[in-house]
Design an enzyme around this catalytic site. Structure first.
Site, mmCIF file in Angstrom:
data_model
loop_
_atom_site.group_PDB
_atom_site.id
_atom_site.type_symbol
_atom_site.label_atom_id
_atom_site.label_comp_id
_atom_site.label_asym_id
_atom_site.label_seq_id
_atom_site.Cartn_x
_atom_site.Cartn_y
_atom_site.Cartn_z
ATOM 1 C CB CYS A 185 39.323 48.538 28.098
ATOM 2 S SG CYS A 185 40.700 49.419 28.865
ATOM 3 C CG ASN B 19 43.213 49.512 33.638
ATOM 4 O OD1 ASN B 19 43.766 49.350 34.718
ATOM 5 N ND2 ASN B 19 42.126 50.232 33.544
ATOM 6 C CB CYS C 153 42.500 54.123 26.024
ATOM 7 S SG CYS C 153 44.131 54.456 25.343
ATOM 8 N NE ARG C 154 38.996 50.297 24.607
ATOM 9 C CZ ARG C 154 38.950 49.093 24.059
ATOM 10 N NH1 ARG C 154 37.909 48.752 23.320
ATOM 11 N NH2 ARG C 154 39.934 48.237 24.252
ATOM 12 C CB SER C 155 38.560 50.289 31.568
ATOM 13 O OG SER C 155 39.926 50.008 31.677
ATOM 14 C CG ASP D 59 41.850 50.103 21.291
ATOM 15 O OD1 ASP D 59 42.240 51.186 21.750
ATOM 16 O OD2 ASP D 59 42.517 49.063 21.330
HETATM 17 P P1 4NP Z 1 42.509 50.358 26.034
HETATM 18 O O1 4NP Z 1 43.387 50.711 24.745
HETATM 19 O O2 4NP Z 1 42.178 48.888 25.932
HETATM 20 O O3 4NP Z 1 41.290 51.216 25.847
HETATM 21 O O4 4NP Z 1 43.337 50.716 27.236
HETATM 22 C C1 4NP Z 1 44.557 50.030 24.405
HETATM 23 C C2 4NP Z 1 45.758 50.424 24.932
HETATM 24 C C3 4NP Z 1 46.915 49.777 24.576
HETATM 25 C C4 4NP Z 1 46.870 48.726 23.677
HETATM 26 C C5 4NP Z 1 45.663 48.324 23.153
HETATM 27 C C6 4NP Z 1 44.495 48.978 23.524
HETATM 28 N N1 4NP Z 1 48.065 48.069 23.286
HETATM 29 O O5 4NP Z 1 47.990 47.208 22.415
HETATM 30 O O6 4NP Z 1 49.134 48.358 23.828
#
Ligand code: 4NP
Length: 157
Positions: free
Chosen positions: A12, A15, A17-19, A129
């Site tokens: 994702c 790294n 939340c989703r992955s 997200d």
């Molecule tokens: P992820 O979510 O891609 O599912 O881990 C996010 C976590 C942090 C951010 C964006 C998406 N960020 O912009 O910090």
């Protein structure tokens, strides 16, 4: 007979939340199906902002409510990952484009695929997200990941 484990990398943006949740859901399914020995599973982000961090506490809490512990530490995807993993599984279109851009030759592109293509109960084309939203978003992501990971395992087992 397969001589080595199948290597699966979930990707994702951050790294956190989703992955990591996809990794945890897939590992949980493998344990339930007694297939842990047959796979090596990891996750990574296309971005580097959260490198070294545990999964977001909201995602860890949501996963824990389903009996799933998330142990990963965030890392950024490397070009070498495209060679060392058999399947690179992306959460959204932006991840897909960014990961494919790590391989300009395109030889790995057929092994870089969106996770939602394996859903049977959801019609989403991306895993949304949840980072800037409320708690409900984390539950929806986990529902989607459970559906997609079941389909992925059916495909890869
Ligand atoms: P992820 O979510 O891609 O599912 O881990 C996010 C976590 C942090 C951010 C964006 C998406 N960020 O912009 O910090």
């Amino acid at each position: 007979m397969s001589s080595r484990p199948t290597r699966v990398l979930f990707v994702c943006l951050g790294n956190i939340c989703r992955s990591p949740a996809a990794e945890g859901v897939f590992l949980d399914l493998l344990a339930k199906e007694e297939l842990s020995h047959a796979f090596e599973v990891d996750s990574a982000g296309t971005g580097s902002w959260h490198v070294g961090q545990r999964a977001d506490s909201r995602m860890r809490a949501a996963a824990q409510r389903r009996g799933i512990e998330l142990h990963s530490r965030a890392r950024q995807i490397l070009p070498e990952d495209l060679q060392s993993f058999d399947w690179i599984i992306t959460m959204d279109d932006s991840n897909l484009q960014n990961v494919r851009a790590l391989d300009p030759s395109g030889v790995s592109h057929e092994r870089i695929v969106p996770l939602t293509g394996h859903c049977s109960r959801h019609s989403n084309e991306e895993v949304p997200d949840p980072y800037y939203g409320g708690d409900q978003g984390f539950e929806q992501v986990l529902d989607l990941l459970e559906d997609a990971c079941e389909g992925l395992l059916m495909r890869l087992r």
